[in-house]
Structure formats: structure tokens, C-alpha cells
Write an enzyme that holds these catalytic residues in place. Structure first.
Site, short mmCIF file in Angstrom:
data_model
loop_
_atom_site.label_atom_id
_atom_site.label_comp_id
_atom_site.label_asym_id
_atom_site.label_seq_id
_atom_site.Cartn_x
_atom_site.Cartn_y
_atom_site.Cartn_z
N CYS A 51 -18.41 4.00 24.91
CA CYS A 51 -17.38 2.97 24.96
C CYS A 51 -17.30 2.25 23.61
O CYS A 51 -18.04 2.56 22.68
CB CYS A 51 -17.66 1.95 26.06
SG CYS A 51 -19.17 1.01 25.79
N ASP B 76 13.36 6.26 -5.82
CA ASP B 76 13.55 6.77 -7.17
C ASP B 76 14.71 7.77 -7.11
O ASP B 76 14.86 8.49 -6.13
CB ASP B 76 12.27 7.45 -7.65
CG ASP B 76 12.40 7.98 -9.07
OD1 ASP B 76 12.76 7.18 -9.95
OD2 ASP B 76 12.16 9.18 -9.27
#
Length: 801
Positions: free
Chosen positions: A13, A496
Site C-alpha cells: 500500500c 517556432d
């Protein structure tokens, strides 16, 4: 500072993973620790001068967990003396992920202990080959197959424990049903007698249930408490209370037994673990799929003969032959032949790509038509596929920031639940039903059993594993959970221009023949190409590629930077370049200036050509917009994202390209070194900025952005420059990245909500005595399964392109 990735088993767990993180974080020299519960991977950044990998492994094992370490024996041929064996040993011991290597010269054997999370057997064999020796082929094993086998063995073990527990729980469940319908008291004899129930329950409690005691004890000894502590406490309370009632009932005044409570809880928890293990195996399916893409063998040309060899024996520079229908084994460049290649498994492009001499090919793609020979340029861990697998593995082992809250809660969870259970017992026994020991035990048991930190621990990592794996399938490589989470917050994207919005490769678009050359466009083009074929300028290459240069002699050639070129062809001067070059030679193009301006307003670069001192033509070259750019940009805008274009071009050309794709915000005439500053300016306005570039000359801007996207191709992935790499090479990858991030974060929030609401509602209901412990066990068992199953829904994510 170095990084190691360790495969850790035994975690049940979130409390387990949190405890490992705390313990390793206290070691001297350890800078950063991330433990992924779903992936069972511990990633540790540490200073090797202060702490060793062995120290880290020992610390984990002292906590009661196991670190997977593989061993392999490889026959090594070609060693002739002690110097040889020493060299092999040194090479192997320097490999990242190799713990220890011993080479025996007499037996020609190398015994290697290694970390399969960091290095594979093919990589170990490659190191032996690079050292100049020959590893024997018969020792080959596939690390991916071993991992699958380990997963199957774990599921099989869980199945056996569950079946054992279920078989012996059945009589106890039947007894519980009988008591509910008040059958005749005589039914308590035989298999329903308390002594028989004691036998069945004991087999379960200390058979399959023994694991919870062992795991819980290791957890407590390590300074923490996990889910096993809750299960052990809850089932023990019901079991030992029933034992006391069975053998000392009259003495303590309690005769009712609840053996079925502990037995069925253990059975249900084991069922949940079995289903959880199976579901968790599916979260890493993407890695197995990627590994499965790779060819197993390659056909190599040696001494003019074709020879089939294992793929790991291919070395850089080898000539390989690929026939129609075969997988391309490694990355390389075609030296002979041509074909059509299906690259969809790596790039996402469904249309096959034509390949000819000089073209790059990518390992794991499929040759569709012709036979060709290619030279291997990238092998082993350097291939595009190997890099992709590495990126996905790294990403699946990381944590997203959103998980921090769950980790903090998990670290305090079990002690708080135990405290609530103790208080519940006291309140029921002393206040609500004074003296009723059985009701107090059952109510506090329900509190212990309903609480489970597993769902909290699995909520984030399972979604991250499935999300990053799905990204790889659609051509989006995400470096880690942090970037997957950040991407959903983006509200601004900077693109770009060159190579991102456009192809990045200029093409000849228009050619206008002038004066005596009118109607002779082909002659003008071929003459221009003849002049430009010696130039390295990208615009010159665009002209050469569009023509078939004539076989004429150039007696003079001069490149004039910033102006153009001058050449003499058949004793005639040819000029090709800017208007400045023409003015320098007193050649006027004023008659065609309007047409020239029109072409430039369309974003084209116009080159003027003069032959023998007279205007001869105008050639317009442009970097064309990718077919997908406009539609992808429109989709980004529709998603509520502000889109900017960044370019070094002049403002007129920039705005022309921007208008073609629907962008209104433009940053033009920006030098490469200033791009990062422009990104920072937008971030300074409070925007969350993503930068999209080619990943090489845009590296500073990509690093400055909140999330950097590298536009790449399958064979040239800019891995280091960006947080997310788009293999396909078009802007739909940005759309897919953001959509996938939003879907994943939505999935994580659903998981965390249900995991937290489950405990928030379940614990009070149990403490109020409204929940039977058996039902609490069923709910706890299936909480983790529901979280993992919800994460697996991400496998249905569809790319938008």
C-alpha cells in the site's frame, strides 16, 4: 550525482512506498527518492562518494522489502590470458546497473549480478562484444519475458492463496447464512460445530493470512504501519474473540462465535489483491508492446554472404539486408535499393513512406515492398525504439506533484485508523452498549477493515503509467509525471516557425523568366541550378533540387555573403542573388518591382537572376507550411489556448505565414539567443507557457518554458532538449499532448476523490456500527481494484489527428 532505478517487491500500500522514501531520504548523500507503488520502482538520486547502491538496497531490504537482482552466467569466447579476463571484468563492473561481475578464464565464464531495471542482458553482451570478445549465444534470455513471467507467477500465487482461503471459508459462510435464517440449532453440529469452525478458521488465519502478520510485523519493525497491520488487527480481533468464546465461553460470558468474519475478510482481501495484480500488469502493457515491436534477428552481409544473426549482435557499420514484409532490425541509412516503409508503430503516420538510397530507416518499422541494403548507424540502446522505451520506463517510474497530498495522508493514515478503532471499541463497550464485548469487537474490526490506504497509493501512479504508455502509442513521449501534470495547465503555446509550423526545408515556388528568356523557364531554372550547385546555402539547395542542371563548364564561381553568387558559364557572366547584388552591377529590375513585392508579401524569398548584364528571371523560394499546421492551431485556439509564433524572419514574412495558419500574435526578427527571453516575458505576465521547437537551436527556450515540446522524427528524437517529444513531427502532437494530459489529470482526480471519499464515508459508517465487518472487507478489497480499473480507461484515449 547519479541515479539508480530499483525494482522493489513486497509493497502492499501507499504506507509502504512512503516508508521506503522516508528511510532512503535519511541516508547520507541521497538527494531525491521517488517510489512508485504501481510500477514497483524506486528511483534514487545520490552521491556515490557518500553512499553506495548496496547501501540503498540493504536499507530497503532491512525494511522487509525485496530488491529484484538478476544473475546470469555467460560463456565468453576469445580470452587468451589473465589480462583478457581482467579487461572483461573491468568493463562489466563499470556498467550502470551491474552490481558485481566475476570472470573465470579457465571456465571461460562471466558470472554477473545486475539490476534489470537499469540494464538488460543484451546490453551486457554488447559490452562484452565491444571489449573484443564473443559472448556465447545459448545463454540468451529476454528480460521482458522474465518480467512477464514474474508477474504471472505472482498472479498464480495470489490465485492459489485465494482458492485455498475460499474453499475453507465456504462452510463458515454457509453457517453464517444458516444463522441468519434461524435454521434448527442442530445444524451447528458436524461441519458447523464451533470446533470445526475453529479448524477451518485457523487454517485460513495462519495459512493464507500468515502473510499479513509477516508483512505487518516488518512494517512495524521498520518504523511504520501499512494495510497489512489493519488486516492483521481486524481479523485477529474476530478470530481470537471467537477462540475465547469457543473454549472459555462460560467463563467470560460470551458464547457467540464470529470465525466467518476473519476468514471471509482474508478471502476477500486476497481476491482484491489477485484482481489488483492482474489489473496492475495491464498498466505497463505499453512497455511490453514497444519491446515486442523489435525484430529478434537481422540478416547481415559478411564477405558477400547473407547471414542471420541475433539483433543484439549487430554492430554499428554493419550492412543489413531487409526483404519485403520484414521488420527493420536497427536504425540506419539505405545504401542500395528502394522501398516503402510502414512507420506507423513509431510515428503514428498511417501512410507508408517511400525510401531510397541515402534515406534514414528506423528499427522496428516494417518494410512493405522492395528489398534493400542499409548501413547500421544506431544499435542497442542508441536506437530510436530503445530511447523511446527508456523514456517511457523513466516516466512510469516518476511521481506527479498531485500525488504529494496522497503521500502525506498515507504516512499518517494507519496510526490514525488504529486510534479510531480503539476509540470506537471503548465507546461501544463503555457507553453505547455497556459490557457487550462482541458488538464492540465487531464494530472496531469493521473500522480497521474498511480503511485501506491502497487506493490512495494507486490513484496517481496507475494513471501516470497508463497515460505515458498511451502517449508513446500515439507518438507523444512524456519524460515524467511532472510534465504530464504541468501540460494540462498550459494556457499559452509559443510555436517556432521553421521546422515547426513549416517544413523547415525551402522549396522553389515561383519562377518568372524575363526579357529574352520569356517562355524558357526550364532553361532559366537549369542555368540557376548549375550556378548554385556549389553553394551550401539552403535557398541554393532548393533550386538545385527542383532542376536538372546542365552539364556545362563553370570557369569562375564566387559566393558573396549577404548578396548572392557570381559565376561565368560559357564565357557569360551569371549573377543570382538579392537586389543589392544587381544594383552593385548596375542592373535594374524596376520594371518588375511590383511583381517582386507581391511575391515577398506572400512570405517568399525572391532571388534575382541576370545573364550577360541583363535581367533574366526571378526565382521565389519559400519554406512551405505543413499541411496539418492550420487545423492543429485552430484546435489549440478552440481549446482556449493563446497561440504565438516566434521567428527570426522579418515581420512582413512572419505575419504572412502567421495569417496562413490563423495566428494573430507574432514575435518576429528574434535572434536565437533571445528566444528564451521572449518565453520568460510571457511567463512574467502570469501565463503558463509551452514552447514548441526543433529541440536543438531552440534548447534554451524549451528549457525556459513551463513545458518544452520538441518536434522530432522517429529517427532523430530530441530527447534531451524538451519535456515532451513529438515523434510524428507535426503540431497535432501538441494537441494530443494537452488532451492526454487533461484526460489523465481528470482520471487522477476521480481516483483520489473516490479513494478519499471512500474512507471519509466508510470509517464513520463502520464506527457507528452500521457496517458488518465482512461487507467492510469486501469494500476494502475492491476499492483498489476500482481505482486501477478506472485508470485503465485511459487506454481508450483517442488521438485527435
Amino acid at each position: 550525482m547519479i541515479q539508480t532505478r530499483l525494482k522493489v517487491t513486497g509493497m502492499s500500500c501507499a504506507a509502504c512506498s512512503a516508508r521506503i522514501e522516508r528511510t532512503l531520504g535519511k541516508l547520507p548523500g541521497v538527494e531525491k527518492v521517488q517510489v512508485n507503488l504501481a510500477g514497483e520502482i524506486a528511483t534514487v538520486d545520490f552521491d556515490q562518494t557518500a553512499v553506495s547502491t548496496d547501501d540503498i538496497i540493504n536499507s530497503i531490504e532491512e525494511l522487509g522489502f525485496n530488491v529484484i537482482q538478476e544473475s546470469v552466467d555467460i560463456k565468453v569466447r576469445g580470452m587468451s590470458c589473465a589480462a583478457c579476463s581482467n579487461r572483461v571484468e573491468r568493463v562489466l563492473n563499470k556498467l550502470p546497473g551491474v552490481y558485481q561481475a566475476n570472470v573465470n578464464l579457465a571456465l571461460e565464464n562471466a558470472s554477473i549480478k545486475y539490476n534489470p531495471a537499469e540494464i538488460s542482458q543484451p546490453e551486457i553482451r554488447r559490452a562484452i562484444i565491444d571489449a573484443g570478445f564473443e559472448p556465447e549465444m545459448e545463454t540468451r534470455q529476454d528480460d521482458g519475458d522474465r518480467e512477464q513471467r514474474r508477474r504471472r507467477e505472482e498472479i498464480s500465487r495470489q490465485q492459489k492463496l485465494f482458492l485455498f482461503s475460499a474453499v475453507f471459508s465456504l462452510p463458515l459462510v454457509l453457517f453464517m447464512v444458516i444463522m441468519l435464517v434461524e435454521w434448527h440449532d442442530a445444524m451447528r453440529w458436524g461441519i458447523f460445530h464451533p470446533y470445526a469452525q475453529f479448524g477451518f478458521a485457523t487454517l485460513i488465519q495462519f495459512g493464507p493470512g500468515l502473510h499479513f502478520y509477516k508483512d505487518g510485523w516488518r512494517s512495524l519493525k521498520g518504523g511504520g504501519a501499512n494495510m497489512s497491520v489493519l488486516v492483521a488487527l481486524g481479523t485477529s480481533a474476530a478470530y481470537f474473540y471467537s477462540v475465547a468464546a469457543t473454549f472459555y465461553g462460560e467463563a467470560i460470558g460470551q458464547t457467540e462465535v464470529y470465525y466467518e468474519t476473519g476468514a471471509v475478510i482474508i478471502t476477500l482481501v486476497l481476491l482484491g489483491k489477485m484482481l489488483e495484480s492482474s489489473a496492475k500488469g495491464k498498466t505497463s502493457e505499453a512497455i511490453r508492446k514497444l519491446i515486442g515491436l523489435q525484430a529478434k534477428t537481422a540478416t547481415i552481409l559478411r564477405d558477400g554472404q547473407e547471414q542471420e544473426i541475433p539483433i543484439e549482435d549487430v554492430i554499428e557499420g554493419d550492412l543489413l539486408v531487409v526483404r519485403p514484409g520484414e521488420k527493420i532490425p536497427v536504425d540506419g541509412i539505405i545504401v542500395e535499393g528502394y522501398s516503402t516503409v510502414d512507420e506507423s508503430m513509431l510515428t503514428g503516420e498511417s501512410v507508408p513512406v517511400d525510401k531510397q538510397q541515402g534515406d534514414k530507416v528506423i528499427g522496428a518499422t516494417i518494410n512493405k515492398l522492395g528489398k534493400f541494403t542499409f548501413k547500421a548507424t544506431r544499435v542497442g540502446r542508441d536506437t530510436a525504439l530503445a530511447q523511446i522505451i527508456h523514456i517511457v520506463e523513466q516516466a512510469q517510474g516518476t511521481k506527479a506533484p498531485i500525488q504529494r497530498l496522497a503521500d502525506v495522508i498515507a504516512s499518517y493514515f494507519v496510526p490514525v485508523v488504529v486510534a479510531i478503532a480503539v476509540i470506537t471499541f471503548g465507546v461501544w463497550y463503555l457507553l453505547i452498549q455497556p459490557g457487550d464485548l462482541s458488538q464492540a469487537v465487531l464494530t472496531s474490526t469493521a473500522v480497521l477493515v474498511i480503511a485501506c490506504p491502497c487506493a490512495l497509493g494507486l490513484a496517481t501512479p496507475t494513471s501516470i503509467m497508463v497515460g505515458t504508455g498511451k502517449g508513446a502509442e500515439i507518438g507523444v513521449l512524456i519524460k515524467g509525471g511532472e510534465y504530464l501534470e504541468k501540460t494540462h495547465k498550459l494556457n499559452t503555446i509559443i510555436l517556432d516557425k521553421t521546422g515547426t509550423i513549416t517544413h523547415g526545408k525551402p522549396k522553389l515556388i515561383d519562377l518568372i523568366a524575363l526579357n529574352q528568356f520569356e517562355g524558357q523557364e526550364l532553361q532559366v531554372l537549369n542555368l540557376a541550378a548549375l550556378v548554385e550547385k556549389n553553394s551550401e546555402h539552403p535557398l541554393a539547395k532548393a533550386i538545385v533540387e527542383a532542376a536538372s542542371p546542365e552539364d556545362k563548364v563553370i570557369t569562375e564561381f564566387q559566393a558573396i555573403p549577404g548578396f548572392g553568387v557570381r559565376a561565368v558559364v560559357d564565357n557569360t557572366e551569371v549573377l543570382l542573388g538579392t537586389i543589392k547584388l544587381m544594383k552593385q552591377h548596375n542592373i535594374s529590375f524596376s520594371q518588375w518591382e511590383v511583381r517582386k513585392n507581391e511575391l515577398e508579401q506572400q512570405g517568399k524569398t525572391v532571388m534575382l537572376m541576370a545573364v550577360g548584364g541583363n535581367p533574366a528571371g526571378m526565382l521565389a523560394v519559400a519554406d512551405t507550411v505543413k499541411d496539418e499546421s492550420a487545423s492543429a492551431i485552430k484546435k489549440l485556439i478552440d481549446m482556449g489556448i493563446e497561440v504565438w509564433m516566434l521567428t527570426g524572419d522579418n515581420e512582413r514574412t512572419a505575419k504572412t505565414i502567421a495569417a496562413q495558419v490563423g495566428i494573430t500574435s507574432v514575435m518576429a526578427e528574434v535572434l536565437p539567443e533571445d528566444k528564451a527571453r521572449k518565453v520568460q516575458e510571457l511567463k512574467g505576465r502570469g501565463l503558463v507557457v509551452g514552447m514548441v521547437g526543433d529541440g536543438i537551436n531552440d534548447a534554451p527556450a524549451l528549457a525556459t518554458a513551463d513545458v518544452g515540446f520538441a518536434i522530432g522524427t522517429g529517427a532523430d528524437v530530441a530527447m534531451e532538449a524538451a519535456d515532451i517529444t513529438l515523434i510524428r513531427g507535426d503540431l497535432w502532437g501538441v494537441v494530443d499532448s494537452i488532451a492526454l494530459s487533461r484526460a489523465t489529470i481528470r482520471n487522477i482526480r476521480q481516483n483520489l476523490f473516490w479513494a478519499m471519499i471512500y474512507n471519509t464515508v466508510g470509517i464513520p459508517i463502520a464506527s457507528f456500527g452500521l457496517l458488518n465487518p465482512v461487507l467492510a472487507g469486501a469494500a476494502m478489497a475492491f476499492s483498489s481494484v476500482s481505482v486501477v480499473t478506472n485508470s485503465l480507461r485511459l487506454k481508450g484515449f483517442k488521438a485527435r489527428h
